[in-house]
Design an enzyme around this catalytic site. Structure first.
Site, short mmCIF file in Angstrom:
data_model
loop_
_atom_site.label_atom_id
_atom_site.label_comp_id
_atom_site.label_asym_id
_atom_site.label_seq_id
_atom_site.Cartn_x
_atom_site.Cartn_y
_atom_site.Cartn_z
N PRO A 159 -48.46 -10.40 69.03
CA PRO A 159 -49.23 -9.77 69.63
C PRO A 159 -48.36 -8.52 70.43
O PRO A 159 -47.36 -8.66 70.81
CB PRO A 159 -49.73 -10.47 70.69
N MET A 160 -48.71 -7.48 70.36
CA MET A 160 -48.02 -6.10 70.89
C MET A 160 -49.31 -5.13 71.52
O MET A 160 -50.02 -4.60 70.70
CB MET A 160 -47.22 -5.32 69.90
N GLN A 164 -55.52 -13.16 72.33
CA GLN A 164 -54.60 -13.38 73.64
C GLN A 164 -55.19 -12.92 74.72
O GLN A 164 -55.66 -11.59 74.68
CB GLN A 164 -53.19 -12.73 73.31
N CYS A 202 -45.85 -11.84 79.55
CA CYS A 202 -45.64 -10.35 79.80
C CYS A 202 -45.11 -10.04 81.05
O CYS A 202 -45.03 -10.45 82.04
CB CYS A 202 -47.13 -9.62 80.12
N LYS A 248 -48.32 -18.52 74.73
CA LYS A 248 -46.98 -17.88 74.30
C LYS A 248 -46.15 -17.50 75.72
O LYS A 248 -46.62 -16.99 76.69
CB LYS A 248 -47.24 -16.40 74.01
N GLY A 302 -38.67 -13.15 68.46
CA GLY A 302 -37.44 -12.35 68.82
C GLY A 302 -36.36 -11.89 67.88
O GLY A 302 -35.67 -12.67 67.36
N ASP A 303 -36.48 -10.59 67.54
CA ASP A 303 -35.37 -10.03 66.86
C ASP A 303 -35.35 -10.09 65.30
O ASP A 303 -34.27 -9.99 64.77
CB ASP A 303 -34.08 -10.32 67.45
N GLY A 316 -42.75 -8.67 65.70
CA GLY A 316 -43.24 -7.80 66.46
C GLY A 316 -42.81 -6.52 66.06
O GLY A 316 -43.49 -5.84 64.84
N ARG A 317 -41.73 -6.09 66.67
CA ARG A 317 -41.12 -4.48 66.47
C ARG A 317 -41.07 -4.36 64.72
O ARG A 317 -41.12 -3.40 64.50
CB ARG A 317 -40.25 -4.27 67.28
C1 LIG Z 1 -44.70 -2.69 72.49
C2 LIG Z 1 -44.99 -3.99 72.69
C3 LIG Z 1 -45.90 -4.70 73.23
C4 LIG Z 1 -46.07 -6.04 73.49
N1 LIG Z 1 -47.33 -6.61 73.84
C5 LIG Z 1 -47.21 -8.20 73.91
C6 LIG Z 1 -48.49 -8.74 74.43
O1 LIG Z 1 -49.62 -8.12 74.60
N2 LIG Z 1 -48.39 -9.96 74.30
C7 LIG Z 1 -47.34 -10.91 74.23
O2 LIG Z 1 -47.42 -12.17 74.40
N3 LIG Z 1 -46.22 -10.24 74.00
C8 LIG Z 1 -46.09 -8.95 73.82
N4 LIG Z 1 -44.89 -8.48 73.10
C9 LIG Z 1 -43.91 -9.32 73.04
C10 LIG Z 1 -43.69 -9.58 71.36
O3 LIG Z 1 -44.93 -10.49 71.03
C11 LIG Z 1 -42.37 -10.50 70.90
O4 LIG Z 1 -42.43 -11.32 71.54
C12 LIG Z 1 -41.45 -9.61 71.26
O5 LIG Z 1 -41.63 -8.25 70.76
C13 LIG Z 1 -40.23 -10.04 70.36
O6 LIG Z 1 -40.40 -10.11 69.28
P1 LIG Z 1 -39.75 -8.97 68.22
O7 LIG Z 1 -38.40 -8.78 68.53
O8 LIG Z 1 -40.20 -9.39 66.80
O9 LIG Z 1 -40.56 -7.69 68.64
C14 LIG Z 1 -44.88 -6.98 73.09
C15 LIG Z 1 -43.62 -6.41 72.57
C16 LIG Z 1 -43.55 -5.05 72.60
C17 LIG Z 1 -42.51 -4.22 71.70
#
Ligand SMILES: Cc1cc2nc3c(=O)[nH]c(=O)nc-3n(C[C@H](O)[C@H](O)[C@H](O)COP(=O)(O)O)c2cc1C
Length: 357
Positions: free
Chosen positions: A32-33, A90, A120, A159, A221-222, A244-245
């Site tokens: 989720p982002m 979510q 969050c 989460k 994460g990452d 995510g990213r």
């Molecule tokens: C722009 C952005 C928005 C995010 N929004 C949420 C969200 O709405 N709910 C949530 O549980 N995590 C949110 N996250 C966290 C991501 O779901 C994820 O756990 C975190 O970015 C680490 O994973 P990654 O390194 O693959 O990005 C967000 C992260 C980013 C970068």
């Protein structure tokens, strides 16, 4: 060890699993982002990855918005059941009754799963008792999970983060309490709230959480490559990996992970495919958003997708200056059509000299 486990010579583990009764065909989850993973983005990623995303999660939806029937929250609930399945919605908030109400609304949309945000870090969310604040208020979290589980017939997941800060790492305790309250899966982002998005996710802790509960744990994460994704799936007891990213930069990543898991080389993304996917994304946004909003969304994806490309900065610069989607695609298409160094140089010349107005 803080870095993700590396795959090495091991045979990749890549197995389906269940969240309650919901089958998750591939152990890959789109994270989720907020502000990113709306229905257009989710469909775009699923298309780019050839259906390899095992579970799609919405950006978080505010209970305030939902229970007051506000437009933004309603838009965040929108999805295409044909193309987005299974989908987890979510929700975030800190009050039991309103979380129950929001969960019921989420379940009524036909979503497969409802997920409770407990990670969050945003001050405006935490101040109201939601998001990562629930990591510090386990009794309240337990009450929310218990009541939401009672209120809906679809699986409820949570989460979480590693903890509030380095001095209060409690993901294992929180996960156990969520499981006891009826959660059917736990996603763990291996950073504390204090870290926000800095430092590295602690995958040892994520593995420890997975060893401490019976329900499936999804690690986050990452993760930015097939090797890293398959490394954690193979060498730690998690059932799914969440990305995510890296999915903004590379919406094909889930398909590439599935390729490598099947012993194939990761699919190579052609320039024409990049344009096709950006067009799809833009069209999907246009179907539901006012035309004035679409270039902004497109710029956000384009900015990440062209990171590391030779002269990608120039494309981003040009794209930032234009007002309409059509103008953006003029630049995008001509950029990706430039196949040789000479053609690219000619494109750069045009981009540098063209009067933006
Ligand atoms: C722009 C952005 C928005 C995010 N929004 C949420 C969200 O709405 N709910 C949530 O549980 N995590 C949110 N996250 C966290 C991501 O779901 C994820 O756990 C975190 O970015 C680490 O994973 P990654 O390194 O693959 O990005 C967000 C992260 C980013 C970068």
């Amino acid at each position: 060890m803080n870095a993700p486990f590396t795959l090495g010579d091991a045979r990749p583990q890549f197995a389906p699993f269940h969240i309650g009764p919901v089958p998750i065909a591939k152990p890959l989850v789109l994270a989720p982002m907020s502000g990113v993973t709306d229905t257009a983005f989710r469909q775009m990623v699923q298309e780019a990855s050839g259906g390899a995303v095992g579970l799609l999660v919405t950006e978080f939806v505010s209970i305030e918005g939902l229970t007051r029937q506000n437009m933004k929250a309603a838009l965040r609930l929108a999805f295409d059941p044909e193309r987005e399945h299974p989908l987890s919605i979510q929700i975030f908030g800190g009050e039991v009754d309103r979380m129950v109400q929001a969960a019921q609304m989420a379940a009524d949309t036909g979503a497969a799963i409802v997920d409770i945000n407990c990670g969050c870090p945003a001050p405006k969310v935490v101040r109201r008792g939601g998001g990562a604040e629930l990591m510090r208020n386990c009794a309240q979290l337990e009450a929310i999970v218990e009541q939401v589980v009672k209120a809906v017939s679809i699986p409820v997941t949570v989460k979480i983060r590693a903890g509030w800060d380095q001095g209060s790492i409690n993901a294992i305790e929180v996960a156990k309490r969520c499981e006891a309250a009826g959660a059917q899966a736990i996603a763990v982002h291996g950073r504390t709230r204090a870290q926000m998005y800095t430092g590295r996710a602690d995958w040892e802790l994520v593995a420890e959480v997975a060893r401490s509960v019976r329900v499936p744990v999804i690690g986050s994460g990452d993760i930015t490559s097939p090797e890293a994704a398959l490394g954690v799936l193979t060498h730690s007891p998690i059932r799914g990996v969440m990305i995510g990213r890296a999915a903004i930069m590379n919406p094909w990543i889930f398909g590439q992970i599935a390729d490598v898991a099947a012993g194939l080389p990761a699919r190579v993304v052609s320039p024409a495919e990049r344009v096709r996917i950006l067009r799809l994304y833009s069209d999907l946004q246009s179907q539901r958003m006012p035309e004035s909003v679409v270039p902004g969304r497109l710029k956000q994806v384009l900015a990440r997708m062209t990171k590391g490309f030779s002269h990608g900065n120039l494309l981003r610069e040009r794209a930032m200056r234009v007002q309409t989607t059509a103008e953006m695609f003029d630049w995008i298409e001509s950029f990706f059509a430039a196949q040789t160094a000479v053609e690219l140089e000619a494109w750069c010349q045009r981009a540098r000299t063209k009067n933006p107005d």
